[in-house]
Design a protein around this motif. Structure first.
Motif, short mmCIF file in Angstrom:
data_model
loop_
_atom_site.label_atom_id
_atom_site.label_comp_id
_atom_site.label_asym_id
_atom_site.label_seq_id
_atom_site.Cartn_x
_atom_site.Cartn_y
_atom_site.Cartn_z
N ALA A 87 0.79 -1.33 0.33
CA ALA A 87 -0.10 -0.14 0.11
C ALA A 87 0.85 1.16 0.06
O ALA A 87 0.26 2.21 -0.63
CB ALA A 87 -0.98 0.17 1.26
N THR A 88 2.10 1.03 0.57
CA THR A 88 2.92 2.21 0.54
C THR A 88 3.38 2.72 -0.78
O THR A 88 3.16 3.80 -1.16
CB THR A 88 4.24 1.99 1.39
OG1 THR A 88 4.14 1.85 2.52
CG2 THR A 88 4.97 3.39 1.28
N TRP A 89 3.57 1.71 -1.81
CA TRP A 89 4.14 2.07 -3.07
C TRP A 89 2.84 2.26 -3.95
O TRP A 89 2.81 3.04 -4.72
CB TRP A 89 4.70 0.82 -3.56
CG TRP A 89 5.98 0.52 -2.63
CD1 TRP A 89 6.27 -0.54 -1.91
CD2 TRP A 89 7.03 1.33 -2.70
NE1 TRP A 89 7.17 -0.37 -1.29
CE2 TRP A 89 7.90 0.54 -1.87
CE3 TRP A 89 7.64 2.63 -3.32
CZ2 TRP A 89 9.09 1.16 -1.19
CZ3 TRP A 89 8.79 2.92 -2.85
CH2 TRP A 89 9.62 2.18 -1.75
N ARG A 90 1.71 1.82 -3.47
CA ARG A 90 0.57 2.17 -4.20
C ARG A 90 -0.03 3.45 -4.09
O ARG A 90 -0.54 4.10 -4.86
CB ARG A 90 -0.62 1.17 -3.81
CG ARG A 90 -0.51 -0.11 -4.40
CD ARG A 90 -1.73 -1.32 -4.01
NE ARG A 90 -2.62 -0.95 -4.89
CZ ARG A 90 -4.08 -0.90 -4.45
NH1 ARG A 90 -4.21 -1.19 -3.11
NH2 ARG A 90 -4.91 -0.60 -5.09
N ASP A 91 0.18 4.03 -2.79
CA ASP A 91 0.11 5.44 -2.61
C ASP A 91 0.85 6.42 -3.46
O ASP A 91 0.57 7.55 -3.79
CB ASP A 91 0.34 5.85 -1.10
CG ASP A 91 -0.94 5.44 -0.05
OD1 ASP A 91 -1.69 4.87 -0.61
OD2 ASP A 91 -0.61 5.35 0.99
N VAL A 92 2.35 6.07 -3.73
CA VAL A 92 3.25 6.78 -4.66
C VAL A 92 2.39 6.82 -5.86
O VAL A 92 2.63 7.74 -6.43
CB VAL A 92 4.65 6.22 -4.47
CG1 VAL A 92 5.28 7.00 -5.52
CG2 VAL A 92 5.25 6.34 -2.97
N LEU A 93 1.95 5.52 -6.44
CA LEU A 93 1.45 5.36 -7.75
C LEU A 93 0.40 6.25 -8.02
O LEU A 93 0.17 7.02 -8.63
CB LEU A 93 1.14 4.09 -8.09
CG LEU A 93 0.45 3.89 -9.23
CD1 LEU A 93 1.51 4.14 -10.34
CD2 LEU A 93 0.08 2.33 -9.42
N ALA A 94 -0.49 6.25 -6.75
CA ALA A 94 -1.83 7.05 -6.78
C ALA A 94 -1.34 8.56 -6.93
O ALA A 94 -2.19 9.68 -7.46
CB ALA A 94 -2.57 6.85 -5.47
N ALA A 95 -0.27 8.90 -6.06
CA ALA A 95 -0.09 10.32 -6.19
C ALA A 95 0.35 10.80 -7.55
O ALA A 95 0.30 12.10 -7.95
CB ALA A 95 1.08 10.46 -5.18
N VAL A 96 0.79 9.93 -8.44
CA VAL A 96 1.17 10.43 -9.79
C VAL A 96 0.21 10.12 -10.65
O VAL A 96 -0.15 11.22 -11.36
CB VAL A 96 2.35 9.60 -10.18
CG1 VAL A 96 2.60 9.79 -11.53
CG2 VAL A 96 3.79 9.49 -9.27
N VAL A 97 -0.73 9.25 -10.73
CA VAL A 97 -1.65 8.78 -11.62
C VAL A 97 -2.80 9.61 -11.35
O VAL A 97 -3.99 9.98 -12.07
CB VAL A 97 -2.06 7.42 -11.65
CG1 VAL A 97 -3.11 7.28 -12.67
CG2 VAL A 97 -0.72 6.51 -12.23
N LEU A 98 -3.54 9.55 -9.86
CA LEU A 98 -4.71 10.06 -9.69
C LEU A 98 -4.99 11.82 -10.07
O LEU A 98 -5.96 11.99 -10.41
CB LEU A 98 -4.80 10.03 -8.21
CG LEU A 98 -6.46 10.50 -7.76
CD1 LEU A 98 -7.33 9.54 -8.31
CD2 LEU A 98 -6.57 10.33 -5.77
#
Length: 611
Positions: A281-292
């Motif tokens: 979930a830590t890395w998915r938050d980083v991905l969401a910060a870029v894509v969302l």
């Protein structure tokens, strides 16, 4: 004289309205600082802008003759110091009250619907008010009263949804949805700004990254919560449970692999760093910060362009163009619109069409933005399983304690109530046997007292049985049992919902007593109306109790709510409480279970209200 005074006041109101754009600029700067990690400026900026709105309300009452009541929710209460000198906020203790007070006030101004309307008014009112002196020359005080009503609609208390005209209600819902789209985009930008620091620390100083990552997770959780409030798309927290505190060896040292430490600080930091790095979930938050931000911008951009373009076009055609024509200035318009009235009449339907077409899909697109956020920020199957295992570990002890307490309560009620009555009845029976031969009249009187005592004991026994498992629950099922609670409650309660069949008896009892406790809390805190919703979807029984009380409920401070959580823990259930200061309070009980429809338990639906 009245016309001259009205025109002068119209000029003053128009000049004062332009200062609202200065407030907007300050709020945007505070929001930009929030995106950079400086979080202490946005709340005071919004509260500072409220002073100008208060001045406008005063001028509306004094000059326009229209009273405008403040629409804000009550201010949050000041933090209270515990007996040990600490300040408590949930399960966290603070030495000083500043952080709790600041957090509560920020939540108060950000979650108040009036704050969103006030910001929209700050944008819309200045250009609309510029035409006020022109109309005041024609209408005088009547125009000022119209402006007062305009101000009351934006800055006053809103009427209920039932009292709104259908077209206005439709437009209001769509404008809210557009605001929710822009809000999701803004919060995603904040998430992006706060994701930079954890990534940098993970690359440079991994042991120091854990506390920063946990801090950035608060931003992600705020986004999850607001998406659920705005769009109805619920996003659960996806993070794995934190590691336990390190335990010392028999010699008092703390072991991490082959290394021993004298203090627990470094082992705890290492375990938390591994927890952060290994949690997907830590890395998915980083991905969401870029894509969302990109996805939410693409969903919000078409509607925002059409709505704001149509609105600015109407302002251009019928406010700026007449003003410039009055001053004998050629006005090409923002969009190259000619300055003659004929072209304005032709282009007005196009501007209106753009405005309406932009509003039509806003609700759908806001929901899709919420689903896109859930795709990026929602839990995975691994995190769901880990959370469930950890929750079952935590609730196992609670369930055991709750069962023991319930048994002690039943034992105490039997001992202090029914048992004492039965002992007294036995003694009276002995007296009847002694008197029946030589004093029949006294024996008859004692027999009558015995009959009355037995009726009282039976009534007390029925009350006790109802507290263990109500008969209406076994005979009629959960839905009708909830209706019976609503009818007996001092709160005017409405029950709506449907179930396709009967629920397992333990689940029915748990849900029944949860609703009973929630209605009792509502009555105890002065609520007058409540609604109870019952639903079953995706193998989850959901009961929602909403009341119009003062709000401010906190499970950490209420034994009744903690008791509900303990009951639900035995079924892996969950209590979700939303209770802002000023109300309303909304409690949602969710219990995973299975239904077993039987011929004797057909599908029922209900919609009832107590008198």
């Amino acid at each position: 004289m009245a016309y001259v005074r009205a025109v002068g006041r119209a000029f003053a109101l128009a000049a004062f309205a332009l200062l609202s754009w200065f407030d907007v600029l300050i709020e945007l700067v505070a929001f930009a600082l929030l995106c950079l990690g400086l979080v202490f400026f946005l709340g005071p900026a919004i509260e500072w802008a409220r002073h100008r709105s208060a001045t406008i309300r005063t001028l509306s009452a004094r000059w326009c003759g229209v009273e405008v009541e403040p629409p804000y929710r009550p201010e949050p209460p000041a933090p209270e110091r515990e007996r040990d000198g600490w300040y408590r906020d949930g399960n966290t203790l603070y030495k000083r009250a500043f952080w709790i007070s600041w957090s509560r006030r920020l939540t108060w101004v950000m979650e108040d619907p009036a704050a969103q309307r006030e910001f929209s008014w700050q944008l819309v009112n200045p250009p609309a008010t510029l035409l006020l002196p022109v109309f005041a020359l024609l209408g005088g005080p009547v125009v000022l009263r119209g402006y007062g009503r305009w101000t009351r609609w934006w800055l006053g208390r809103r009427p209920g949804a039932a009292s709104k005209i259908g077209a206005l209600r439709w437009m209001h819902r769509r404008l809210d949805s557009l605001g929710h789209q822009l809000g999701i985009f803004a919060l995603s930008l904040v998430l992006t700004a706060f994701a930079v620091w954890p990534v940098a620390l993970l690359l440079v100083a991994p042991p120091m990254a854990a506390p920063v990552v946990r801090w950035s997770r608060d931003i992600a959780n705020t986004l999850r919560r607001e998406v659920g409030n705005w769009t109805g798309v619920r996003i659960l927290s996806p993070y794995l449970p934190p590691p336990p505190l390190p335990t010392p060896r028999p010699d008092g040292l703390f072991q991490v692999g082959q290394q021993l430490y004298e203090e627990p600080w470094w082992p705890m930091q290492l375990s938390r760093t591994r927890w952060v790095l290994r949690d997907r979930a830590t890395w998915r938050d980083v991905l969401a910060a870029v894509v969302l931000p990109l996805g939410s911008a693409l969903l919000a951009l078409p509607t925002a362009v059409l709505v704001f373009g149509g609105f600015l076009g109407l302002l251009d055609l019928w406010i700026w163009r007449p003003i410039m024509a009055t001053w004998d200035v050629t006005w090409p318009g923002f969009f190259g619109v000619p300055s003659d009235t004929a072209h304005a009449l032709v282009l007005t339907p196009l501007a209106l069409a753009a405005f309406v077409l932009g509003l039509v899909p806003t609700t759908f697109l806001a929901t899709e933005a919420g689903k896109f956020a859930r795709l990026l920020l929602g839990p995975t199957e691994a995190s769901r399983l880990a959370q469930r295992v950890e929750r079952l570990k935590q609730t196992r002890t609670d369930v055991t304690v709750a069962q023991a307490a319930e048994l002690r309560r039943i034992e105490r009620d039997l001992h202090d109530g029914i048992q004492s009555r039965l002992v007294a009845m036995g003694m009276k029976l002995g007296a009847v046997e002694a008197l029946v031969d030589h004093d029949p009249a006294a024996a008859k009187r004692l027999a009558a007292e015995l009959r009355s005592a037995s009726a009282e004991a039976l009534a007390e026994l029925r009350v006790l049985i109802r507290g263990i498992h109500p008969p209406v629950l076994s005979e009629r099922g959960l839905l009708d049992a909830v209706r019976a609670i609503a009818l007996d409650s001092p709160v005017k309660a409405e029950v709506t919902g449907s179930l396709p069949g009967r629920v397992e008896e333990p689940v029915e009892a748990c849900a029944y007593f949860a609703v009973s406790e929630l209605l009792g809390n509502a009555a105890k805190h002065g609520s007058r109306r409540a609604t109870i919703g019952v639903a079953f979807e995706d193998s989850v029984l959901t009961l929602t109790v909403t009341d119009d009380g003062p709000g401010g409920a906190n499970p950490a401070r209420g034994s009744g709510l903690r008791g509900i959580e303990r009951r639900l823990g035995g079924f892996d259930g969950r209590l979700t409480l939303t209770s802002p200061t000023g109300g309303p309070t909304r409690a949602t009980v969710e219990i995973p279970c299975q239904l077993d429809p039987e011929p004797s338990s057909p599908k029922t639906s209900t919609s009832s209200e107590t008198a």
